[in-house]
Write a protein that holds these residues in place. Sequence first.
Motif, PDB file in Angstrom:
ATOM      1  N   ASN A 161       0.539  -0.953   0.099  1.00  0.00           N
ATOM      2  CA  ASN A 161      -0.024   0.270  -0.264  1.00  0.00           C
ATOM      3  C   ASN A 161       0.662   1.363  -0.156  1.00  0.00           C
ATOM      4  O   ASN A 161       0.202   2.913  -0.397  1.00  0.00           O
ATOM      5  CB  ASN A 161      -1.047   0.162   0.815  1.00  0.00           C
ATOM      6  N   ALA A 162       1.915   1.245   0.410  1.00  0.00           N
ATOM      7  CA  ALA A 162       2.919   2.023   1.134  1.00  0.00           C
ATOM      8  C   ALA A 162       3.365   2.975  -0.344  1.00  0.00           C
ATOM      9  O   ALA A 162       3.582   2.599  -0.818  1.00  0.00           O
ATOM     10  CB  ALA A 162       3.332   2.502   1.877  1.00  0.00           C
ATOM     11  N   GLY A 163       3.255   4.592  -0.750  1.00  0.00           N
ATOM     12  CA  GLY A 163       3.792   4.902  -1.351  1.00  0.00           C
ATOM     13  C   GLY A 163       3.687   6.612  -1.626  1.00  0.00           C
ATOM     14  O   GLY A 163       3.924   7.158  -0.247  1.00  0.00           O
ATOM     15  N   ILE A 164       4.563   6.931  -2.027  1.00  0.00           N
ATOM     16  CA  ILE A 164       4.497   8.547  -2.524  1.00  0.00           C
ATOM     17  C   ILE A 164       3.958   9.362  -4.035  1.00  0.00           C
ATOM     18  O   ILE A 164       4.139   8.049  -4.658  1.00  0.00           O
ATOM     19  CB  ILE A 164       6.338   8.748  -2.503  1.00  0.00           C
ATOM     20  N   MET A 165       4.155  10.802  -4.039  1.00  0.00           N
ATOM     21  CA  MET A 165       3.625  11.145  -5.015  1.00  0.00           C
ATOM     22  C   MET A 165       4.364  11.876  -5.098  1.00  0.00           C
ATOM     23  O   MET A 165       4.250  13.244  -4.985  1.00  0.00           O
ATOM     24  CB  MET A 165       2.273  10.976  -4.973  1.00  0.00           C
ATOM     25  N   ALA A 166       4.534  12.352  -6.922  1.00  0.00           N
ATOM     26  CA  ALA A 166       4.905  13.695  -7.661  1.00  0.00           C
ATOM     27  C   ALA A 166       5.738  14.634  -6.653  1.00  0.00           C
ATOM     28  O   ALA A 166       5.747  15.756  -6.924  1.00  0.00           O
ATOM     29  CB  ALA A 166       3.713  14.240  -7.479  1.00  0.00           C
ATOM     30  N   VAL A 167       7.134  14.205  -6.161  1.00  0.00           N
ATOM     31  CA  VAL A 167       7.865  14.115  -5.471  1.00  0.00           C
ATOM     32  C   VAL A 167       8.875  15.728  -6.234  1.00  0.00           C
ATOM     33  O   VAL A 167       9.091  14.758  -7.514  1.00  0.00           O
ATOM     34  CB  VAL A 167       8.323  13.277  -4.476  1.00  0.00           C
ATOM     35  N   PRO A 168      10.190  15.799  -6.326  1.00  0.00           N
ATOM     36  CA  PRO A 168      11.369  16.356  -7.062  1.00  0.00           C
ATOM     37  C   PRO A 168      11.918  15.011  -7.219  1.00  0.00           C
ATOM     38  O   PRO A 168      11.606  14.524  -6.826  1.00  0.00           O
ATOM     39  CB  PRO A 168      11.577  17.501  -6.272  1.00  0.00           C
ATOM     40  N   ARG A 169      12.724  15.297  -8.105  1.00  0.00           N
ATOM     41  CA  ARG A 169      13.720  14.444  -9.001  1.00  0.00           C
ATOM     42  C   ARG A 169      14.487  13.723  -7.234  1.00  0.00           C
ATOM     43  O   ARG A 169      14.992  14.810  -6.982  1.00  0.00           O
ATOM     44  CB  ARG A 169      14.392  14.780 -10.533  1.00  0.00           C
ATOM     45  N   THR A 170      15.044  12.731  -7.238  1.00  0.00           N
ATOM     46  CA  THR A 170      15.170  12.454  -5.952  1.00  0.00           C
ATOM     47  C   THR A 170      15.508  11.110  -6.132  1.00  0.00           C
ATOM     48  O   THR A 170      14.700   9.922  -7.462  1.00  0.00           O
ATOM     49  CB  THR A 170      14.282  11.931  -4.576  1.00  0.00           C
TER      50      THR A 170
ATOM     51  N   ALA B 112      17.007   6.604 -13.427  1.00  0.00           N
ATOM     52  CA  ALA B 112      17.530   7.278 -12.246  1.00  0.00           C
ATOM     53  C   ALA B 112      16.603   8.731 -13.502  1.00  0.00           C
ATOM     54  O   ALA B 112      16.945   9.715 -12.670  1.00  0.00           O
ATOM     55  CB  ALA B 112      18.795   7.272 -12.876  1.00  0.00           C
ATOM     56  N   ALA B 113      16.068   8.159 -14.340  1.00  0.00           N
ATOM     57  CA  ALA B 113      14.721  10.006 -14.749  1.00  0.00           C
ATOM     58  C   ALA B 113      16.211  10.780 -14.720  1.00  0.00           C
ATOM     59  O   ALA B 113      16.610  11.794 -14.551  1.00  0.00           O
ATOM     60  CB  ALA B 113      14.038   9.663 -13.712  1.00  0.00           C
ATOM     61  N   GLU B 114      18.056  10.474 -15.554  1.00  0.00           N
ATOM     62  CA  GLU B 114      18.493  11.385 -16.305  1.00  0.00           C
ATOM     63  C   GLU B 114      18.070  11.920 -17.345  1.00  0.00           C
ATOM     64  O   GLU B 114      18.858  13.487 -17.467  1.00  0.00           O
ATOM     65  CB  GLU B 114      19.181  11.176 -16.211  1.00  0.00           C
ATOM     66  N   ARG B 115      17.456  11.707 -18.554  1.00  0.00           N
ATOM     67  CA  ARG B 115      17.180  12.589 -19.072  1.00  0.00           C
ATOM     68  C   ARG B 115      15.942  13.317 -19.875  1.00  0.00           C
ATOM     69  O   ARG B 115      14.976  13.260 -19.970  1.00  0.00           O
ATOM     70  CB  ARG B 115      16.294  11.161 -20.360  1.00  0.00           C
ATOM     71  N   GLY B 116      16.071  14.000 -18.263  1.00  0.00           N
ATOM     72  CA  GLY B 116      14.577  14.730 -17.749  1.00  0.00           C
ATOM     73  C   GLY B 116      12.880  13.938 -16.903  1.00  0.00           C
ATOM     74  O   GLY B 116      12.958  13.092 -16.996  1.00  0.00           O
ATOM     75  N   TYR B 117      12.240  14.774 -16.516  1.00  0.00           N
ATOM     76  CA  TYR B 117      12.026  15.023 -15.378  1.00  0.00           C
ATOM     77  C   TYR B 117      10.233  15.504 -15.187  1.00  0.00           C
ATOM     78  O   TYR B 117      10.664  16.320 -15.169  1.00  0.00           O
ATOM     79  CB  TYR B 117      13.111  14.659 -13.347  1.00  0.00           C
ATOM     80  N   SER B 118       9.521  14.324 -15.343  1.00  0.00           N
ATOM     81  CA  SER B 118       8.620  15.389 -15.230  1.00  0.00           C
ATOM     82  C   SER B 118       7.613  14.016 -13.577  1.00  0.00           C
ATOM     83  O   SER B 118       7.277  12.981 -13.380  1.00  0.00           O
ATOM     84  CB  SER B 118       7.400  15.005 -15.748  1.00  0.00           C
ATOM     85  N   ALA B 119       7.648  14.456 -13.031  1.00  0.00           N
ATOM     86  CA  ALA B 119       6.902  14.096 -11.130  1.00  0.00           C
ATOM     87  C   ALA B 119       5.818  13.250 -11.446  1.00  0.00           C
ATOM     88  O   ALA B 119       5.605  12.413 -10.712  1.00  0.00           O
ATOM     89  CB  ALA B 119       7.169  15.347 -10.302  1.00  0.00           C
ATOM     90  N   ASN B 120       4.667  14.457 -12.422  1.00  0.00           N
ATOM     91  CA  ASN B 120       3.576  13.593 -11.879  1.00  0.00           C
ATOM     92  C   ASN B 120       3.864  12.487 -13.138  1.00  0.00           C
ATOM     93  O   ASN B 120       3.461  10.824 -12.686  1.00  0.00           O
ATOM     94  CB  ASN B 120       2.234  14.516 -13.118  1.00  0.00           C
ATOM     95  N   ALA B 121       4.912  12.267 -14.161  1.00  0.00           N
ATOM     96  CA  ALA B 121       4.795  11.044 -15.159  1.00  0.00           C
ATOM     97  C   ALA B 121       5.188  10.245 -14.144  1.00  0.00           C
ATOM     98  O   ALA B 121       5.130   9.050 -14.938  1.00  0.00           O
ATOM     99  CB  ALA B 121       5.437  11.634 -16.877  1.00  0.00           C
ATOM    100  N   ALA B 122       6.236  10.308 -13.382  1.00  0.00           N
ATOM    101  CA  ALA B 122       6.798   9.432 -12.519  1.00  0.00           C
ATOM    102  C   ALA B 122       6.531   9.157 -11.757  1.00  0.00           C
ATOM    103  O   ALA B 122       6.161   7.185 -11.726  1.00  0.00           O
ATOM    104  CB  ALA B 122       7.998  10.135 -12.317  1.00  0.00           C
ATOM    105  N   TYR B 123       4.771   9.568 -11.483  1.00  0.00           N
ATOM    106  CA  TYR B 123       4.416   8.866 -10.536  1.00  0.00           C
ATOM    107  C   TYR B 123       3.445   7.937 -11.292  1.00  0.00           C
ATOM    108  O   TYR B 123       2.367   6.789 -10.539  1.00  0.00           O
ATOM    109  CB  TYR B 123       3.365   9.863  -9.972  1.00  0.00           C
ATOM    110  N   ASN B 124       3.300   8.144 -12.445  1.00  0.00           N
ATOM    111  CA  ASN B 124       1.751   7.323 -13.092  1.00  0.00           C
ATOM    112  C   ASN B 124       2.531   6.281 -13.449  1.00  0.00           C
ATOM    113  O   ASN B 124       2.067   5.218 -13.918  1.00  0.00           O
ATOM    114  CB  ASN B 124       1.519   8.175 -14.419  1.00  0.00           C
ATOM    115  N   ARG B 125       4.062   6.676 -13.754  1.00  0.00           N
ATOM    116  CA  ARG B 125       4.567   5.285 -14.786  1.00  0.00           C
ATOM    117  C   ARG B 125       5.109   4.349 -13.473  1.00  0.00           C
ATOM    118  O   ARG B 125       4.143   2.725 -13.656  1.00  0.00           O
ATOM    119  CB  ARG B 125       6.017   6.054 -14.845  1.00  0.00           C
ATOM    120  N   SER B 126       5.147   4.766 -11.897  1.00  0.00           N
ATOM    121  CA  SER B 126       5.400   3.870 -10.971  1.00  0.00           C
ATOM    122  C   SER B 126       3.517   3.235 -10.778  1.00  0.00           C
ATOM    123  O   SER B 126       3.697   2.238 -10.292  1.00  0.00           O
ATOM    124  CB  SER B 126       5.820   4.662  -9.918  1.00  0.00           C
TER     125      SER B 126
END
Length: 294
Positions: free
Chosen positions: A92-101, A152-166
Amino acid sequence: MGTNSEDQGLRTAVITGATSGLGLVVARELAGAGVRVVIGARNTRKADAVIAELPGAGHTAYTLDLADLDSVREFAAAVRGSNARIDLLVNNAGIMAVPRTLSAQGYELQFAVNHLGHFALTAGLLDLIAGRIVTVTSVLHRKGRLDLEDPAAERGYSANAAYNRSKLANAIFALELHRRLAAAGSQVRSIAAHPGYAVTNLQASVPPGLYRFLLTKLGNPLIAVPASKGAVPLLFAATSPDARSGELIGPGGPGEMRGAPSSLRFAPAAADPAAGQRLWQVSEEMTGVRFTAS
C-alpha cells in the motif's frame, strides 16, 4: 465494512504504509475483525502509536524504508522471524509527484518506493503467503508510460509522469504475478486495487505549487472521498470471496473516482503480457531478487 476474518481464514496481515490514510483504515478494519496486523513503516514512533490503538492483540511493527532495498530485506527477515504464515500482504505505501530524487540504490524515487520496494518485499515473503497479495495502484496508471531505459530519470523528469509510471508498474506487477502464480498452480491470489480519488496524506508529499493547489483546494472538496471510503476497494480485494486473482478492483462510479467496489479493466499497457515479462526481468535486475512461485 463486512470484513469477516474467520470466513476468509484470515489471521495475519502485513501492510505497508499503515500509519495514515488508506493503510491505517485497512489496518483498523482488519484488526477489528480479529486479524493480527504487522505494519511496515519508516516512522516507528507513528507505527507503535497505531499498534497501541488497534483493537485485538499481537500486532507488531517493524521499520521499513521502501526506498532502500537493504531495509526491505531487513523488514522481510524480521517478519519471517516471527511468522510462519502470512494470509495477506497489502502493498500500500507510496509517495506522489515528488521532485526528482534517487533511492539508496540510485533509482528514481517514486519508481523505487511505489514499485521496486514492493516487488522485493513480495519476493522476500512469497513462500509464507497463503492467501492474497493486494497491490495498490491508481486510476492514473491509465496515463502511465513504462520507460525502463532510464531508471534514474536522467533524461528529463516530470514528477507527475514518474508517479503515473510507478502506478502503471504496480498494475503490471499485480497482473504478471497472477499469471506466474497461476502457471505454478498456486492458490495465492494476486489482486490490484485502487481507491479512486481519496483524500490521504499521500498528497502531502506533493510539493507546493499549482498541482498541489488543484488537488487540495479544488479536487478534494469537489470530488474526493474520505480515506474511509477510499479504502473500501482495498478491503474488498483483501477479504471478499468474490475478488478473483488477476482482477483490478476499484470504484465503479464515473471516472473510477468513487462508487462501490467493482471489477475494472486494466489499461491496455498494464494488461500486455510482454510488458509484464519485461518489467519482471528489469525489476529482478534492479532489486537483485528472484521469485519462486509455487
